[in-house]
Design a protein around this motif. Structure first.
Motif, PDB file in Angstrom:
ATOM      1  N   TRP B 316      12.752  -4.794 -42.570  1.00  0.00           N
ATOM      2  CA  TRP B 316      11.431  -5.437 -42.524  1.00  0.00           C
ATOM      3  C   TRP B 316      10.373  -4.573 -41.851  1.00  0.00           C
ATOM      4  O   TRP B 316       9.295  -4.351 -42.401  1.00  0.00           O
ATOM      5  N   LEU B 319       9.294  -1.564 -43.786  1.00  0.00           N
ATOM      6  CA  LEU B 319       8.534  -1.938 -44.982  1.00  0.00           C
ATOM      7  C   LEU B 319       7.127  -2.374 -44.614  1.00  0.00           C
ATOM      8  O   LEU B 319       6.158  -2.025 -45.300  1.00  0.00           O
ATOM      9  N   GLU B 320       7.021  -3.141 -43.533  1.00  0.00           N
ATOM     10  CA  GLU B 320       5.705  -3.599 -43.113  1.00  0.00           C
ATOM     11  C   GLU B 320       4.808  -2.411 -42.784  1.00  0.00           C
ATOM     12  O   GLU B 320       3.625  -2.381 -43.134  1.00  0.00           O
ATOM     13  N   VAL B 323       3.696  -0.745 -45.923  1.00  0.00           N
ATOM     14  CA  VAL B 323       2.614  -1.509 -46.559  1.00  0.00           C
ATOM     15  C   VAL B 323       1.290  -1.206 -45.861  1.00  0.00           C
ATOM     16  O   VAL B 323       0.276  -0.956 -46.511  1.00  0.00           O
ATOM     17  N   THR B 329       2.914  -0.941 -52.284  1.00  0.00           N
ATOM     18  CA  THR B 329       2.002  -2.078 -52.394  1.00  0.00           C
ATOM     19  C   THR B 329       2.649  -3.302 -51.750  1.00  0.00           C
ATOM     20  O   THR B 329       3.881  -3.389 -51.679  1.00  0.00           O
ATOM     21  N   PRO B 330       1.838  -4.248 -51.301  1.00  0.00           N
ATOM     22  CA  PRO B 330       2.395  -5.470 -50.730  1.00  0.00           C
ATOM     23  C   PRO B 330       3.377  -6.144 -51.689  1.00  0.00           C
ATOM     24  O   PRO B 330       4.427  -6.627 -51.278  1.00  0.00           O
ATOM     25  N   GLU B 331       3.021  -6.155 -52.939  1.00  0.00           N
ATOM     26  CA  GLU B 331       3.859  -6.854 -53.916  1.00  0.00           C
ATOM     27  C   GLU B 331       5.177  -6.125 -54.123  1.00  0.00           C
ATOM     28  O   GLU B 331       6.230  -6.764 -54.281  1.00  0.00           O
ATOM     29  N   GLY B 332       5.106  -4.793 -54.124  1.00  0.00           N
ATOM     30  CA  GLY B 332       6.342  -4.024 -54.280  1.00  0.00           C
ATOM     31  C   GLY B 332       7.283  -4.235 -53.103  1.00  0.00           C
ATOM     32  O   GLY B 332       8.495  -4.430 -53.280  1.00  0.00           O
ATOM     33  N   ALA B 333       6.710  -4.221 -51.905  1.00  0.00           N
ATOM     34  CA  ALA B 333       7.524  -4.427 -50.709  1.00  0.00           C
ATOM     35  C   ALA B 333       8.125  -5.830 -50.695  1.00  0.00           C
ATOM     36  O   ALA B 333       9.292  -6.023 -50.343  1.00  0.00           O
ATOM     37  N   ALA B 334       7.317  -6.802 -51.103  1.00  0.00           N
ATOM     38  CA  ALA B 334       7.811  -8.183 -51.115  1.00  0.00           C
ATOM     39  C   ALA B 334       8.951  -8.331 -52.124  1.00  0.00           C
ATOM     40  O   ALA B 334       9.950  -8.998 -51.853  1.00  0.00           O
ATOM     41  N   ILE B 337      12.109  -7.034 -50.520  1.00  0.00           N
ATOM     42  CA  ILE B 337      12.667  -7.940 -49.513  1.00  0.00           C
ATOM     43  C   ILE B 337      13.347  -9.143 -50.173  1.00  0.00           C
ATOM     44  O   ILE B 337      14.455  -9.556 -49.801  1.00  0.00           O
ATOM     45  N   LEU B 338      12.675  -9.685 -51.181  1.00  0.00           N
ATOM     46  CA  LEU B 338      13.233 -10.873 -51.831  1.00  0.00           C
ATOM     47  C   LEU B 338      14.532 -10.541 -52.548  1.00  0.00           C
ATOM     48  O   LEU B 338      15.455 -11.355 -52.592  1.00  0.00           O
ATOM     49  N   PRO B 347      13.717  -5.017 -59.793  1.00  0.00           N
ATOM     50  CA  PRO B 347      12.852  -5.778 -58.908  1.00  0.00           C
ATOM     51  C   PRO B 347      13.065  -7.263 -59.118  1.00  0.00           C
ATOM     52  O   PRO B 347      13.274  -7.704 -60.243  1.00  0.00           O
ATOM     53  N   THR B 349      11.759 -10.887 -59.233  1.00  0.00           N
ATOM     54  CA  THR B 349      10.632 -11.814 -59.194  1.00  0.00           C
ATOM     55  C   THR B 349      11.190 -13.195 -59.481  1.00  0.00           C
ATOM     56  O   THR B 349      11.635 -13.463 -60.596  1.00  0.00           O
TER      57      THR B 349
END
Lengths: 356, 356
Positions: B316, B319-320, B323, B329-334, B337-338, B347, B349
């Motif tokens: 985490w 990654l933060e 970002v 990008t925020p979306e890539g990092a999220a 994590i997910l 990835p 989603t």
């Protein structure tokens, strides 16, 4: 789902095609930008994979610059937002700048026709080769629209646009969302007529760096000036953000129809933007916005997974109703849901950083 | 961790003891109320189990009435909040009412001594048998404090208090939190002295039903009236909440020290509270607050589980930072994590309700 037609030839998850798209975007090609935004708007897993690969390619090509100034604009129907954007955008392209205009409104909150209407009402600008106008991404939820909009902003910057104007009619929480993805926030108003609905929605005045009162022409000119003075007084009561210059937030009156005051709006935006860059405020804020976006996306995904968990989905609605009716406390209901999701026996309280 | 001493005899997860505690609370016993709030503040699983059982017992005993009016109050250091609470609370007990005063401030935002200071500064009220004063629950995060505070408010209502005053110094997001758990929100200010810090923090003015300018006595009286007039003007610019009466939000000036204007504050609170009950606004709002609290607790728990997932915890922070630095990008990092949390291959989603 985003339509990728034969004409836009479906992209294979092939580095070379993504690299090619990245190169064309970095060269400022509008069609490539439009295709990339459409791709980014799609939620299909393969499209998401390509979008992430595209951002990666843009970064490697050093094309993800941060030079573009991001301006947020909120304007309710009737304040002359399209007229303003046409005048403002036209002024900027006249200065030799490239201007992108992105609309951001969750579809559930739009009245019929406003998506298409926006583009057709900005007739001159939509034909300007140095302007790029994009209607709002579709999406019922604010979070989904936010993600797509952030990525579109980044892509516009990569395509070399100098100004990215992010505009919203301001329904629900959309102003907060737009403020959270821009550097400067403008609130567009019409002269107050004593009508209650003319009041500024709670929570929005505080977001504004500048309150712009439009329609300061003809009979409405005195009313526009009174409204300007009222808001100038109200803004003075708000605590200035640490680091903001003395004259921000500001209130001004303009006539978009006559293109009067548009130059002044741009000058003030520049002064503020320059100040914020020089003091490092803008970079700090963009970092914070990015981190917040990251956390928001993680939250969204985690909650989405939770809501779709079979055991949870079966009980959520009933529990929510029970909470609303007071037959279970919010905390009790939450403990139950979390137990279902995380597989503990009740009551489940995940490790709480607040050991109280 | 909450200290349950020998004197308060640790409760066994035994229906009879919980029932007994519930009965004593419903009978209005202060010591039982204090013990219950301490129990609710604990995050230990067994204590949480008892707390949920206690709420259940109170509900079965039909003791979870909703008669108490919940008043939120924000006042920065220096505006005379303690003096106001003393005067206001004393006025109310003088009318024969029972008044609970709960402080709500995340400990990370408090300056030293303010927790104890609050109670000692309200000397008369703290000795009043019809008043119950409780310092803020400890807790570093706003979410943790919010949960404890909501439960304390409910318990005060169950103990038959007529008025529950929920007060905060207003750091961080605490005003929003307090507004989200009360029926009427008061903002306490001192007369403006031209000092920038006297400005109202952004986002707070719009929460207020009433702006109360204190210290309208002696030399400061003219300044207090000017400040009152300024805020009255600013509040007029805000759109009224649908359903609010004509005179809300309002601005008034008082002198807590001289107990001048305190009666008027209470009368206005009553008029507004009556209006909101009669129009059904209060019940609707409480339902919405409860549902929001439920969703917030679920979110908190899900995110907490995610953050503590071993694979996530390991990545985490890095990654933060990536970002923030723009290397992902925020979306890539999220998405990354997910994928770790939900166990998909990247990835990931999760099913998105916004099929775009």
């Amino acid at each position: 789902m985003a339509q990728l037609t034969a004409e836009t030839s479906p992209l294979k998850p092939n580095e070379t095609e993504i690299d090619a798209l990245a190169t064309r975007i970095a060269a400022g090609e509008r069609r490539a930008l439009a295709r990339a935004i459409t791709l980014a708007e799609s939620t299909r897993s393969d499209h998401r994979a390509r979008t992430l690969a595209l951002f990666d390619a843009l970064r490697k090509a050093d094309a993800l610059g941060d030079e573009a100034v991001r301006i947020g604009l909120s304007g309710a129907p009737g304040v002359g937002k399209s007229t303003f954007i046409e005048a403002f955008g036209g002024y900027l392209t006249g200065l030799g700048k490239r201007v992108a205009v992105l609309a951001v409104d969750p579809s559930s909150s739009l009245t019929g026709g406003s998506i298409l209407g926006d583009k057709t009402r900005m007739e001159l600008l939509s034909r300007d080769p140095n302007a790029f106008i994009r209607p709002s991404p579709s999406g019922a939820t604010l979070g989904g629209v936010a993600r797509r909009s952030r990525e579109a902003i980044t892509l516009c910057g990569a395509a070399g646009f100098d100004v990215v104007l992010v505009e919203t009619v301001g329904v629900g929480q959309s102003e907060t969302m737009v403020a959270d993805m821009t550097d400067v926030f403008l609130l567009l108003l019409a002269p107050g007529g004593g009508d209650d609905l003319q009041g500024v929605k709670r929570g929005v005045m505080e977001l504004a760096d500048m309150v712009v009162v439009n329609k300061a022409d003809g009979d409405l000119k005195p009313a526009a000036e009174r409204t300007r003075a009222d808001y100038a007084g109200a803004l003075r009561l708000l605590r200035r953000r640490p680091g903001d210059p003395e004259n921000i937030p500001a209130a001004m009156s303009i006539s978009a129809l006559r293109a009067e005051g548009v130059e002044e709006v741009w000058q003030r935006v520049c002064v503020l933007d320059d100040w914020r860059r020089e003091t490092g405020w803008r970079d700090r804020r963009r970092r914070e916005q990015a981190v917040r976006a990251f956390e928001a996306e993680v939250e969204r995904g985690a909650l989405d997974a939770l809501r779709h968990h079979p055991k949870v989905a079966a009980e959520w609605t009933a529990l929510e109703l029970a909470v609303a009716n007071g037959t279970i406390t919010p905390e009790g209901a939450a403990a139950h849901i979390l137990a279902l999701f995380l597989g503990h026996s009740e009551p489940a309280t995940p490790s709480d950083p607040d050991k109280g």
